[in-house]
Design an enzyme around this catalytic site. Structure first.
Site, PDB file in Angstrom:
ATOM      1  N   THR A  40     -46.764 -45.313 -13.701  1.00  0.00           N
ATOM      2  CA  THR A  40     -45.320 -45.321 -13.980  1.00  0.00           C
ATOM      3  C   THR A  40     -45.056 -45.547 -15.465  1.00  0.00           C
ATOM      4  O   THR A  40     -44.193 -44.895 -16.067  1.00  0.00           O
ATOM      5  CB  THR A  40     -44.645 -46.457 -13.165  1.00  0.00           C
ATOM      6  OG1 THR A  40     -44.947 -46.260 -11.792  1.00  0.00           O
ATOM      7  CG2 THR A  40     -43.143 -46.480 -13.373  1.00  0.00           C
ATOM      8  N   HIS A  43     -45.752 -42.429 -17.362  1.00  0.00           N
ATOM      9  CA  HIS A  43     -44.635 -41.470 -17.247  1.00  0.00           C
ATOM     10  C   HIS A  43     -43.516 -41.841 -18.227  1.00  0.00           C
ATOM     11  O   HIS A  43     -42.918 -40.971 -18.875  1.00  0.00           O
ATOM     12  CB  HIS A  43     -44.050 -41.479 -15.825  1.00  0.00           C
ATOM     13  CG  HIS A  43     -44.923 -40.825 -14.803  1.00  0.00           C
ATOM     14  ND1 HIS A  43     -45.138 -39.464 -14.782  1.00  0.00           N
ATOM     15  CD2 HIS A  43     -45.632 -41.332 -13.783  1.00  0.00           C
ATOM     16  CE1 HIS A  43     -45.950 -39.176 -13.774  1.00  0.00           C
ATOM     17  NE2 HIS A  43     -46.268 -40.292 -13.155  1.00  0.00           N
TER      18      HIS A  43
END
Ligand code: NAD
Ligand code: ZN
Length: 348
Positions: A40, A43
């Site tokens: 995450t 990203h």
């Protein structure tokens, strides 16, 4: 204090000075010791489409951490300075029907640390006491820092009874590799892992997977033939987010078998629903961790000798975040851990 912040709508993060977070009656203030870099965070670092749609800036990033309590709010009874702690990174509302029924992992108002609210890549954080997990004495800081993905793996593995079963895991990232370790620990008879990345296949084997197979068309069928298995796997976990891997998972689970879905494909993926129906497959979605059942299970698994340490392949000081994110984004890494400070040794 120093923090790693997504300040502008572009790739990268800024290591900047920001004010220390404020503190409420029900909160604890924590000095951050170690943090883990999650997919995450990568990203968000890259500022991909998901990050652009999801984040409001500026945002302190990160949700995997271990820290030391430095202050407790006036309304906090059971915690005290000096304790080594982590936290459930999904902050729950405590008001919705699921929260009130004690199923906090199903909260409808959940907020993710480092996504919907400021995260843990900082020298200090304050968090509600109800989200805090106190670690067992003597735990390795590196292992404590990765309780979040370890918890994803334990949640997934413990959704099914794996004793004596055959298990397929597609995706040998940190969560897939840890799931292999937990499955073996739970007594699975055979654990096979697939990945396109040889480094990660090796890592999964180090963590206990019995078979590690390079993902390619027909590879799982060949493995089944080599093993003399004329059925599919009893339990199959999809842990890559790759559509082709999802297809492999669904098609190689045995009749009447169970599928655990944790990987997040970027787009909707079609499936042969008639086939799943006729073969009586149970598909179980798995998200986050059970609060705090999964955390108790992690503590017990560590006490019983399961060792996630081989997964941690890189360590960097927080100010070398560029190097750390480059390592995390590149294939030859398990978990990458950032150091923010050392424990004071103050007795809890
Ligand atoms: P990761 O990206 O580090 O690992 C995924 C692995 O899948 C990589 O090693 C990659 O090489 C491999 N892979 C790619 N294509 C493949 C294929 N065709 N067959 C087999 N393997 C393939 O991710 P992670 O942190 O281990 O997380 C695993 C998945 O779970 C990701 O999709 C992530 O988004 C998702 N996730 C879900 C939750 C949840 O709560 N449901 C929480 C965390 C992560
Ligand atoms: Zn809720």
């Amino acid at each position: 204090m120093k923090a790693l912040v997504k300040t502008t709508a572009a790739a990268g993060l800024s290591y900047v000075d920001i004010p220390e977070p404020s503190m409420g009656r029900e909160d604890v203030r924590i000095r951050v010791l170690r943090t883990g870099i999650c997919g995450t965070d990568v990203h968000i670092h890259r500022w991909d489409g998901w990050a652009q749609r999801t984040l409001t800036l500026p945002r302190v990033v990160g949700h995997e951490f271990v820290g030391e309590i430095v202050e407790v709010g006036a309304g906090v009874g059971a915690l005290r300075p000096g304790q080594l702690v982590g936290a459930e990174a999904h902050l729950t509302c405590e008001r919705c029907a699921h929260c009130r029924a004690g199923a906090r992992h199903l909260c409808t108002g959940t907020q993710g640390l480092g996504v919907q609210r400021d995260g843990v890549f900082a020298e200090f954080i304050t968090l509600p006491a109800r989200s805090i997990w106190v670690h067992a004495p003597g735990i390795s800081l590196d292992v404590a820092a990765i309780f979040d993905p370890f918890g994803n793996a334990v949640h997934a593995a413990d959704t099914f009874d794996l004793g004596g079963r055959t298990v397929l895991i597609t995706g040998a990232g940190p969560i897939g590799a840890l799931t292999a370790a937990v499955a073996v620990h739970r007594g699975a008879r055979l654990v096979a892992v697939t990945d396109v990345n040889p480094f990660r296949l090796k890592l999964a084997q180090t963590l206990g997977a019995h078979h590690a197979v390079e993902a390619a068309p027909g590879a799982v069928s060949r493995l089944l033939a080599d093993l003399g298995m004329d059925t599919g796997f009893d339990v199959a976990f999809e842990m890559s987010g790759n559509p082709q891997a999802l297809h492999e998972t669904l098609s190689h689970v045995d009749r009447g078998g169970h599928v655990g879905l944790l990987g997040l494909p970027p787009e909707p993926v079609p499936a042969d629903w008639a086939d799943l129906s006729l073969r009586m497959i149970t598909v179980h979605g798995i998200s986050g961790r059970r609060v705090f059942d999964t955390w108790h299970s992690m503590r017990e698994l560590l006490r019983d000798g399961l060792d996630p340490q081989p997964l941690i392949t890189h360590r960097f000081p927080a100010d070398e975040h560029d190097e750390a994110f480059a390592a995390a984004a590149e294939g030859s890494a398990g978990k990458v851990v950032l150091t923010w400070s050392e424990p004071t040794g103050a007795t809890a």
